[in-house]
Design an enzyme around this catalytic site. Structure first.
Site, PDB file in Angstrom:
ATOM      1  N   ASN A 217      22.377  -8.168  10.808  1.00 53.81           N
ATOM      2  CA  ASN A 217      21.596  -8.510  11.998  1.00 53.81           C
ATOM      3  C   ASN A 217      21.555 -10.032  12.149  1.00 53.81           C
ATOM      4  O   ASN A 217      21.643 -10.763  11.166  1.00 53.81           O
ATOM      5  CB  ASN A 217      20.163  -7.975  11.854  1.00 53.81           C
ATOM      6  CG  ASN A 217      19.333  -8.191  13.120  1.00 53.81           C
ATOM      7  OD1 ASN A 217      19.840  -8.074  14.236  1.00 53.81           O
ATOM      8  ND2 ASN A 217      18.061  -8.516  12.953  1.00 53.81           N
TER       9      ASN A 217
ATOM     10  N   HIS B 245      19.008 -12.978  13.696  1.00 54.56           N
ATOM     11  CA  HIS B 245      17.610 -13.128  14.131  1.00 54.56           C
ATOM     12  C   HIS B 245      17.352 -14.608  14.448  1.00 54.56           C
ATOM     13  O   HIS B 245      17.740 -15.483  13.674  1.00 54.56           O
ATOM     14  CB  HIS B 245      16.657 -12.639  13.042  1.00 54.56           C
ATOM     15  CG  HIS B 245      15.218 -12.748  13.456  1.00 54.56           C
ATOM     16  ND1 HIS B 245      14.624 -11.858  14.331  1.00 54.56           N
ATOM     17  CD2 HIS B 245      14.274 -13.674  13.154  1.00 54.56           C
ATOM     18  CE1 HIS B 245      13.371 -12.214  14.525  1.00 54.56           C
ATOM     19  NE2 HIS B 245      13.127 -13.311  13.826  1.00 54.56           N
TER      20      HIS B 245
ATOM     21  N   SER C  95      19.115 -16.812  11.521  1.00 55.32           N
ATOM     22  CA  SER C  95      19.474 -16.211  10.237  1.00 55.32           C
ATOM     23  C   SER C  95      20.359 -14.993  10.457  1.00 55.32           C
ATOM     24  O   SER C  95      20.072 -14.174  11.332  1.00 55.32           O
ATOM     25  CB  SER C  95      18.217 -15.712   9.507  1.00 55.32           C
ATOM     26  OG  SER C  95      17.236 -16.718   9.378  1.00 55.32           O
TER      27      SER C  95
ATOM     28  N   ASP D 105      13.155  -7.193  10.134  1.00 62.67           N
ATOM     29  CA  ASP D 105      13.594  -8.581   9.910  1.00 62.67           C
ATOM     30  C   ASP D 105      13.338  -9.021   8.470  1.00 62.67           C
ATOM     31  O   ASP D 105      13.142 -10.210   8.197  1.00 62.67           O
ATOM     32  CB  ASP D 105      12.898  -9.547  10.883  1.00 62.67           C
ATOM     33  CG  ASP D 105      13.193  -9.217  12.342  1.00 62.67           C
ATOM     34  OD1 ASP D 105      14.306  -8.747  12.634  1.00 62.67           O
ATOM     35  OD2 ASP D 105      12.298  -9.406  13.193  1.00 62.67           O
TER      36      ASP D 105
HETATM   37  C1  GAR Z   1      19.442 -13.219  20.182  1.00 62.48           C
HETATM   38  O1  GAR Z   1      18.764 -14.440  20.225  1.00 62.48           O
HETATM   39  C2  GAR Z   1      19.190 -12.503  18.874  1.00 62.48           C
HETATM   40  O2  GAR Z   1      19.103 -13.380  17.790  1.00 62.48           O
HETATM   41  C3  GAR Z   1      17.866 -11.850  19.147  1.00 62.48           C
HETATM   42  O3  GAR Z   1      17.993 -11.352  20.451  1.00 62.48           O
HETATM   43  C4  GAR Z   1      18.852 -12.234  21.198  1.00 62.48           C
HETATM   44  C5  GAR Z   1      19.914 -11.414  21.853  1.00 62.48           C
HETATM   45  O4  GAR Z   1      20.671 -12.222  22.706  1.00 62.48           O
HETATM   46  N1  GAR Z   1      17.599 -10.820  18.200  1.00 62.48           N
HETATM   47  C6  GAR Z   1      16.363 -10.549  17.755  1.00 62.48           C
HETATM   48  O5  GAR Z   1      15.365 -11.102  18.146  1.00 62.48           O
HETATM   49  C7  GAR Z   1      16.305  -9.442  16.703  1.00 62.48           C
HETATM   50  N2  GAR Z   1      15.083  -9.456  16.012  1.00 62.48           N
HETATM   51  P1  GAR Z   1      22.130 -11.788  23.149  1.00 62.48           P
HETATM   52  O6  GAR Z   1      21.971 -10.406  23.774  1.00 62.48           O
HETATM   53  O7  GAR Z   1      22.523 -12.808  24.156  1.00 62.48           O
HETATM   54  O8  GAR Z   1      23.012 -11.784  21.938  1.00 62.48           O
END
Ligand code: GAR
Length: 217
Positions: A106, A108, A135, A144
């Protein structure tokens, strides 16, 4: 190596993974993309790249276990070696995590264990953090909470707002996620329940870079 990417929204990390694949730098083929929302911006990007796509909406399932069972069926039908969560906004059942935890990663947007959960940029600013980041981690039943593999540290600037900070963190997400996938694809990264090994050594703490600096080889 075949990977599936799980998304719920914009799909910019998916795009970064696809770009790395095109450049021959990922070491894996993204065989399919699964979205938990039919209107996710990442879906047309996946289709344009020639990936198989599937949509699984929570409203079509009676329970979390039922949703996760359908998700497993789709993942297993594509016969993938690696499950990549990229903004997939679902909490998994323990059974789902147990099934994939040796081959699931994942990304994060925080320096875990700080700022688990949502709205990390807003909270980093509200709490007065001088440093923020992102991360890549292994996935365990704790949200997470899995062992962190690689982090990029992003300084918080005095004039940052949520958007400017999010943009700089996102740039780093797009660098570090494909990099860690490559380690997995090359057989250098092994995910065991409770431990992560890189080049045969247990990672006792995450590898870290500063924003923009070269990534560890
Ligand atoms: C990203 O910033 C990712 O790190 C976060 O969601 C966004 C997705 O953006 N993930 C989390 O918060 C998971 N806990 P994207 O659809 O443009 O990749």
């Amino acid at each position: 190596m075949r990977a599936v990417v799980l998304i719920s929204g914009r799909g910019s990390n998916l795009q970064a993974l696809l770009a790395a694949q095109r450049a021959g730098e990922l070491g894996a083929d993204i065989a399919g993309v699964i979205s938990s929302r039919g209107d996710a911006g990442g879906l047309p990007k996946a289709a344009a790249a020639g990936c198989q796509v599937a949509v699984l909406e929570a409203s079509d399932h009676t329970s979390r276990a039922d949703f996760d069972a359908a998700l497993s069926r789709q993942i297993d039908a594509w016969q993938v070696d690696l499950v990549l969560l990229a903004g997939f906004l679902r909490i998994f059942t323990d059974d789902f995590v147990a099934r994939y935890q040796t081959r699931m990663l994942n990304i994060h947007p925080s320096l875990l264990p700080a700022l688990k959960g949502l709205h990390t940029h807003r909270r980093a600013l509200a709490e007065g953090h001088s440093e923020h980041g992102c991360s890549v981690h292994a996935v365990t039943p704790e949200l997470d909470g899995g062992p962190v593999i690689l982090q990029s540290r992003v300084p918080v600037r005095p004039d940052d707002d949520e958007q400017t900070l999010a943009d700089r963190v996102l740039r780093e997400e797009h660098r570090i996620y494909p990099h860690v996938v490559r380690w997995f694809a090359d057989g250098r990264l092994q995910l065991h329940p409770g431990a992560v090994l890189l080049d045969g050594q247990t990672l006792t703490r995450p590898l870290q870079v500063r924003a923009g600096d070269p990534l560890p080889v």
